[in-house]
Scaffold this motif. Structure first.
Motif, short mmCIF file in Angstrom:
data_model
loop_
_atom_site.label_atom_id
_atom_site.label_comp_id
_atom_site.label_asym_id
_atom_site.label_seq_id
_atom_site.Cartn_x
_atom_site.Cartn_y
_atom_site.Cartn_z
N PRO A 1 0.36 -14.98 -31.56
CA PRO A 1 0.18 -15.30 -32.98
C PRO A 1 -1.24 -15.82 -33.26
CG PRO A 1 1.54 -16.96 -31.90
CD PRO A 1 1.34 -15.88 -30.91
N THR A 2 -1.84 -15.32 -34.29
CA THR A 2 -3.19 -15.75 -34.70
C THR A 2 -3.16 -16.15 -36.17
OG1 THR A 2 -3.76 -13.47 -35.26
CG2 THR A 2 -4.38 -14.25 -33.06
N TYR A 3 -4.18 -16.89 -36.59
CA TYR A 3 -4.27 -17.31 -37.99
C TYR A 3 -5.73 -17.26 -38.42
CZ TYR A 3 -5.55 -21.79 -35.89
OH TYR A 3 -6.16 -22.77 -35.16
N LYS A 4 -5.94 -17.16 -39.73
CA LYS A 4 -7.29 -17.13 -40.30
C LYS A 4 -7.48 -18.34 -41.21
CE LYS A 4 -8.27 -12.18 -40.19
NZ LYS A 4 -8.69 -11.01 -41.01
N LEU A 5 -8.74 -18.75 -41.32
CA LEU A 5 -9.07 -19.92 -42.14
C LEU A 5 -9.75 -19.53 -43.45
CD1 LEU A 5 -10.51 -22.22 -39.33
CD2 LEU A 5 -8.17 -22.14 -40.17
N ASP A 6 -9.71 -18.24 -43.80
CA ASP A 6 -10.43 -17.77 -45.00
C ASP A 6 -9.94 -18.49 -46.25
OD1 ASP A 6 -11.31 -16.17 -43.04
OD2 ASP A 6 -10.72 -14.27 -43.95
#
Length: 585
Positions: free
Chosen positions: A112-117
């Motif tokens: 699982p990955t996440y973005k901080l945009d």
């Protein structure tokens, strides 16, 4: 009349705060995850005014957060990603324990990955807000880019920080936005003006790091994760504003110039390309390559709240900035291998100069040491074996001092083996009454166009001192002789008068004409003003008098400090002159 009894600690300030443990349980997160979430979202602890009331009568030390901030975190999508990551780690451990390598591969592929945009857009609604908060991001990214590839932080993070910082420096070179540089013990401070915002950051020296044990690198890595995302957004927007390709690419002419035999040493083209970008010696490619055209000067009119004088001052400042941007234009520099290559190349290129170095030092050199058009050779050693007549051999401090002085300084004070002048901080602005060092006064004189001949002045001063000493001795002798003659004449007159009295003779009476006292109008005006000021102070109210005394005390303290510094400098100069005299004898 019986009403509902008010319970203690259920209204007012006590309900606005929540302890860290309660907030963690409310979000169902572990302490490291809660800390990461607060860093990424910009939520920080708060100190209540009445801590005992908020702590329900207890005086135990606790960390408090605003309740509205914690409620705001409940809807954050990253919280779900943190939980997914926990599940992923648990499954991965189980697969490793059962030696199910196919399951391990499958789990790693679906990590699982996440973005901080969305957090960047949320915390910085406008681009100017992001620029105002970019200083910490730059300091952290430049620090991480100097780390060695050890187990303290991920190699990918170090490489990402290096790439982003190189992009930032290339943008400043293209836009010529650098304004000030200062070399300190901590590192090198830079200040640039980007879209009207002054941005200051610190770049550490390229030394090997002795990682301290009392620093939590996980917290720093969390900040860096956020800052790299922010800096990536900022770089993209800045490159687009200058019509540059992002990610940056070298200009086609520069690519041809930089092709040499050293490329065979790199296993990957991408590695070679990043090294060429980080060399800072070539220009960047644009989206649409347009020929440089002279911009037509627009007529400027003063604003509603601005008069002609202010507009002229603004125009003068703009002209000075434009001249500073072209400070090193037409100059060619060559860097010796012992000088800080990246810092000097960055500063020289930001002000229009050309720079190169030996091919063995780094990839990206544009010309060799034998080039006849080189004007300045920067060396940081007492002497050089082979010297060329048509260039100046100077120490690196000359480049930084020229940038801060906004003019090309004389090179005589920076030759090899010469004791360098003090490196003054450009961030210190002296006000009226402050102590100004003599070196600063000399630079200010050069900025005004005056050219003091330093060597002649020193010789004249030394000769003058010797003559003054002789004259002082002669003057003292003459003065003593004159005083002795006057005393003798007075004694003789007194003796004659006593003799005349003893013989009974009347003393001769003389009338001497009086001298008219001439009043000085300037002095009288000064006395009147002083008297008016004294009377005005007497008529002040008690509170105003107290405030006035505080202001005057601050002014006197500043004067005392300035006098103290001036006395220290005078003592130092006298000691240096005494040393020179001893050396000459």
């Amino acid at each position: 009349m019986g009403g509902l009894q008010k319970k203690k600690y259920e209204r007012g300030a006590a309900t606005n705060y929540i302890t860290r443990n309660k907030a963690r349980k409310k979000l169902q997160l572990s302490l490291p995850d809660f800390r990461r979430l607060c860093i990424l979202k910009g939520i920080y602890p708060h100190e209540p005014k009445n801590k005992k009331k908020v702590n329900k009568g207890s005086t135990a030390p606790r960390t408090f957060y605003l309740l509205k901030d914690i409620r705001f975190l409940l809807h954050e999508p990253i919280v779900g990603k943190f939980r997914d990551y926990k599940v992923f780690v648990r499954k991965l451990k189980k697969a490793y324990a059962k030696t199910e390598w196919s399951a391990v591969e499958r789990l790693r592929e679906n990590k699982p990955t996440y973005k901080l945009d969305h957090i960047i857009k949320e915390r910085y609604p406008s681009f100017i807000d992001a620029l105002r908060d970019i200083e910490d991001a730059l300091c952290m990214c430049f620090l991480f880019s100097t780390f060695a590839r050890t187990g303290k932080c991920h190699v990918q993070t170090i490489q990402l920080c290096r790439r982003l910082t190189v992009e930032w420096m290339n943008y400043l070179i293209t836009s010529r936005a650098l304004r000030k540089v200062f070399i300190s013990i901590k590192g090198i401070y830079y200040q640039a003006e980007v879209m009207g915002q002054l941005i200051t950051w610190l770049v550490p020296y390229q030394f090997s790091h002795d990682h301290p044990t009392d620093v939590d690198y996980r917290v720093m890595a969390t900040f860096t994760e956020f800052y790299t995302t922010l800096l990536g957004f900022v770089n993209f927007r800045l490159y687009n504003s200058l019509n540059l390709i992002y990610p940056p690419k070298l200009d086609s002419k520069a690519v041809v110039e930089l092709k040499d035999e050293s490329e065979d040493d790199y296993a990957m083209n991408s590695e070679s390309y990043l090294e060429k970008l980080s060399a800072l010696s070539a220009s960047l490619a644009r989206v649409v390559s347009t020929a440089e055209e002279e911009e037509a000067e627009l007529d400027q009119f003063p604003d509603e709240e601005e008069d002609m004088e202010q507009m002229e001052a603004r125009e003068k400042e703009q002209k000075q900035q434009e001249a500073q941007k072209k400070l090193f234009e037409g100059l060619k520099f060559f860097l010796n291998r012992e000088v800080p290559r990246e810092s000097l190349a960055f500063v020289i290129r930001c002000f229009g100069g050309e720079v190169s170095w030996d091919k063995s030092v780094c990839i990206g050199s544009t010309y060799d040491v034998t080039e006849e058009t080189i004007t300045h050779h920067i060396v940081d050693r007492p002497n050089v074996d082979k010297q060329y007549i048509n260039r100046y051999y100077i120490q690196p401090q000359w480049v930084y001092d020229c940038v801060n002085a906004k003019i090309v300084l004389p090179v005589e004070d920076y030759f090899l083996g010469v004791t360098l002048p003090p490196h003054l901080s450009p961030f210190v602005v002296e006000k009226d009454g402050d102590y100004v060092p003599p070196e600063k006064l000399k630079i200010m004189a050069l900025q005004r166009g005056e050219k003091p001949a330093q060597g002649q002045e020193d010789e004249e001063e030394e000769e003058g001192e010797d003559e003054e000493e002789d004259e002082d001795d002669n003057d003292d002798d003459d003065g003593e002789e004159v005083e002795d003659d006057e005393e003798e004449a007075e004694e003789n007159n007194l003796k004659k008068m006593e003799e005349q009295r003893s013989q009974g003779k009347s003393l001769s009476v003389k009338v001497t004409p009086g001298k008219m006292k001439v009043d000085n109008p300037a002095r009288l005006e000064q006395e009147e003003k002083a008297e008016e000021k004294r009377l005005a102070i007497m008529m002040m109210k008690k509170k105003e008098k107290y405030l006035y005394d505080k202001i005057m005390f601050g002014k006197k303290r500043k004067v005392r400090e300035a006098n103290k510094l001036a006395a220290k400098r005078k003592a130092f100069d006298d000691a240096e002159k005494a040393k020179k005299k001893k050396a000459r004898k």
